[in-house]
Design a protein around this motif. Structure first.
Motif, PDB file in Angstrom:
ATOM      1  N   VAL A 199       0.848  -1.205   0.000  1.00 58.42           N
ATOM      2  CA  VAL A 199       0.000   0.000   0.000  1.00 58.42           C
ATOM      3  C   VAL A 199       0.878   1.247   0.000  1.00 58.42           C
ATOM      4  N   PHE A 200       1.907   1.236   0.839  1.00 52.33           N
ATOM      5  CA  PHE A 200       2.838   2.368   0.931  1.00 52.33           C
ATOM      6  C   PHE A 200       3.459   2.681  -0.427  1.00 52.33           C
ATOM      7  N   LEU A 201       3.954   1.659  -1.120  1.00 50.88           N
ATOM      8  CA  LEU A 201       4.580   1.867  -2.429  1.00 50.88           C
ATOM      9  C   LEU A 201       3.569   2.367  -3.459  1.00 50.88           C
ATOM     10  N   THR A 202       2.344   1.873  -3.376  1.00 52.31           N
ATOM     11  CA  THR A 202       1.316   2.288  -4.339  1.00 52.31           C
ATOM     12  C   THR A 202       0.938   3.753  -4.136  1.00 52.31           C
ATOM     13  N   VAL A 203       0.853   4.193  -2.882  1.00 46.15           N
ATOM     14  CA  VAL A 203       0.548   5.602  -2.612  1.00 46.15           C
ATOM     15  C   VAL A 203       1.656   6.496  -3.175  1.00 46.15           C
ATOM     16  N   ILE A 204       2.915   6.082  -3.006  1.00 46.37           N
ATOM     17  CA  ILE A 204       4.029   6.844  -3.580  1.00 46.37           C
ATOM     18  C   ILE A 204       3.922   6.898  -5.104  1.00 46.37           C
ATOM     19  N   GLY A 220      -6.428   7.321  -5.529  1.00 46.61           N
ATOM     20  CA  GLY A 220      -5.848   6.610  -6.659  1.00 46.61           C
ATOM     21  C   GLY A 220      -5.237   5.279  -6.251  1.00 46.61           C
ATOM     22  N   ALA A 221      -4.583   5.252  -5.081  1.00 51.16           N
ATOM     23  CA  ALA A 221      -3.992   4.013  -4.588  1.00 51.16           C
ATOM     24  C   ALA A 221      -5.078   2.990  -4.282  1.00 51.16           C
ATOM     25  N   ALA A 222      -6.182   3.447  -3.705  1.00 49.62           N
ATOM     26  CA  ALA A 222      -7.303   2.547  -3.397  1.00 49.62           C
ATOM     27  C   ALA A 222      -7.862   1.938  -4.673  1.00 49.62           C
ATOM     28  N   ASP A 223      -8.046   2.766  -5.693  1.00 53.00           N
ATOM     29  CA  ASP A 223      -8.576   2.274  -6.972  1.00 53.00           C
ATOM     30  C   ASP A 223      -7.634   1.242  -7.590  1.00 53.00           C
ATOM     31  N   LYS A 224      -6.348   1.518  -7.559  1.00 51.27           N
ATOM     32  CA  LYS A 224      -5.385   0.606  -8.178  1.00 51.27           C
ATOM     33  C   LYS A 224      -5.316  -0.722  -7.440  1.00 51.27           C
ATOM     34  N   LEU A 225      -5.439  -0.679  -6.106  1.00 50.13           N
ATOM     35  CA  LEU A 225      -5.329  -1.901  -5.311  1.00 50.13           C
ATOM     36  C   LEU A 225      -6.661  -2.634  -5.170  1.00 50.13           C
ATOM     37  N   GLY A 226      -7.774  -1.947  -5.536  1.00 50.11           N
ATOM     38  CA  GLY A 226      -9.089  -2.573  -5.428  1.00 50.11           C
ATOM     39  C   GLY A 226      -9.590  -2.684  -4.009  1.00 50.11           C
ATOM     40  N   ILE A 227      -9.189  -1.711  -3.158  1.00 57.13           N
ATOM     41  CA  ILE A 227      -9.658  -1.675  -1.775  1.00 57.13           C
ATOM     42  C   ILE A 227     -10.269  -0.314  -1.490  1.00 57.13           C
ATOM     43  N   THR A 228     -10.813  -0.135  -0.305  1.00 59.27           N
ATOM     44  CA  THR A 228     -11.474   1.125   0.014  1.00 59.27           C
ATOM     45  C   THR A 228     -10.466   2.214   0.366  1.00 59.27           C
ATOM     46  N   GLN A 229     -10.906   3.454   0.201  1.00 57.60           N
ATOM     47  CA  GLN A 229     -10.050   4.592   0.543  1.00 57.60           C
ATOM     48  C   GLN A 229      -9.735   4.590   2.022  1.00 57.60           C
ATOM     49  N   SER A 230     -10.717   4.213   2.830  1.00 57.41           N
ATOM     50  CA  SER A 230     -10.493   4.198   4.282  1.00 57.41           C
ATOM     51  C   SER A 230      -9.452   3.149   4.670  1.00 57.41           C
ATOM     52  N   ALA A 231      -9.420   2.041   3.920  1.00 63.24           N
ATOM     53  CA  ALA A 231      -8.427   0.996   4.205  1.00 63.24           C
ATOM     54  C   ALA A 231      -7.014   1.505   3.920  1.00 63.24           C
ATOM     55  N   VAL A 232      -6.861   2.260   2.839  1.00 68.39           N
ATOM     56  CA  VAL A 232      -5.563   2.840   2.517  1.00 68.39           C
ATOM     57  C   VAL A 232      -5.157   3.856   3.579  1.00 68.39           C
ATOM     58  N   SER A 233      -6.096   4.731   3.947  1.00 67.88           N
ATOM     59  CA  SER A 233      -5.824   5.763   4.969  1.00 67.88           C
ATOM     60  C   SER A 233      -5.429   5.116   6.292  1.00 67.88           C
TER      61      SER A 233
END
Length: 301
Positions: A16-21, A28-41
């Motif tokens: 997740v960390f690398l995807t956010v970078i 955008g990271a949530a969309d790419k990983l197919g998870i929720t925005q809250s999960a990324v946050s």
């Protein structure tokens, strides 16, 4: 002191960390990983607490990594590659594997190595596709940007994230058309002759012209060819010379004679390079071993 033990770091959080970078936004990271925005946050907050650093700072509509996060990203990418390698050690089976490989190589390297490499690898894999891109001077950026998986180069990159292995030493000789002329008798004959050079090597440091310059000498290059494969066409039927790796006698220069240079010139090396994120990747390691087998079979001829 951090409330969460560093041992609670896990591969999913680091991914997740690398995807956010890479993407630059939580959404955008949530969309790419197919998870929720809250999960990324939540994951980012967890990492901030463990590592004691903000990791990301708002910059308009995007977020930018802190200096610490940028330094950490390189290590995280290597760690994830090693974790992947642990699984692949037991799972990788060439006969059951499908591989798409991109190699950066110039036309000389391509002619010498890659047809045999392709034939050798294809018969061992379930499916194999090889794409060869031919920038004249492949750079580390091609590997960092994932534009290729391997590169064959005539230099040694001095950067920590690029791994390398010497494939073979390159002995430099002078080729000529024996139906027109003899080998250059001496240094004067060599310098007085017309030469065929390579246009993409005009600004390359460490070549024959650089060496001659240190000796206060200069050869007369009459033609700058665009690539190695075109040199034979220019050289045929002329009294010019072409200073090239001796192994080209196995490829484009089979119809020509060659002789030693009339001066001492250090041999170069041909290297195989790759990004450190592939260092422990089992399929990649296997492909690198196959390349070495090809080189050994060519040198034994």
């Amino acid at each position: 002191m951090n409330k969460i033990d560093w041992l609670s770091l896990d591969g999913k959080s680091l991914r997740v960390f690398l995807t956010v970078i890479e993407v630059g936004t939580i959404t955008g990271a949530a969309d790419k990983l197919g998870i929720t925005q809250s999960a990324v946050s939540h994951t980012v907050e967890k990492l901030r607490e463990i590592l004691g650093d903000p990791l990301f700072i708002r910059a308009g509509r995007t977020i930018s990594p802190t200096v610490y996060a940028e330094q950490m990203a390189e290590k995280v990418e290597r760690i994830l590659g090693e974790l992947k390698g642990l699984v692949q050690i037991s799972l990788f089976s060439p006969a059951e594997s499908e591989i798409d490989l991109v190699i950066a190589a110039n036309d000389f390297q391509n002619s010498l190595l890659l047809p045999l490499f392709y034939k050798q690898v294809k018969k061992k894999l379930k499916r194999f596709t090889l794409k060869v891109i031919s920038p004249h001077l492949p750079s580390a950026e091609l590997l960092r940007d994932k534009k290729c998986d391997l590169a064959i180069v005539g230099f040694s990159p001095d950067v920590p994230d690029i791994m390398q292995r010497v494939l073979f030493s390159m002995h430099t000789v002078v080729f000529y058309d024996p139906s027109v002329r003899d080998a250059p008798k001496d240094m004067k004959d060599y310098l007085d002759s017309g030469h065929i050079g390579l246009s993409f090597l005009q600004n390359f440091k460490g070549g024959v012209d650089d060496y001659l310059s240190t000796q206060g000498q200069r050869r007369r290059v009459e033609i700058f060819a665009p690539n190695f494969s075109s040199i034979a066409t220019y050289l045929k039927g002329t009294d010019m010379l072409a200073t090239l790796p001796s192994l080209m006698e196995l490829t484009e220069m089979t119809d020509f004679a060659f002789s030693s240079l009339p001066f001492q010139f250090a041999s170069g090396k041909m290297n195989m390079i790759w990004h450190q994120s592939y260092q422990e990747d089992e399929p990649h390691k296997w492909l690198r071993k196959e390349m070495l087998k090809v080189v050994n079979s060519i040198l034994e001829k």
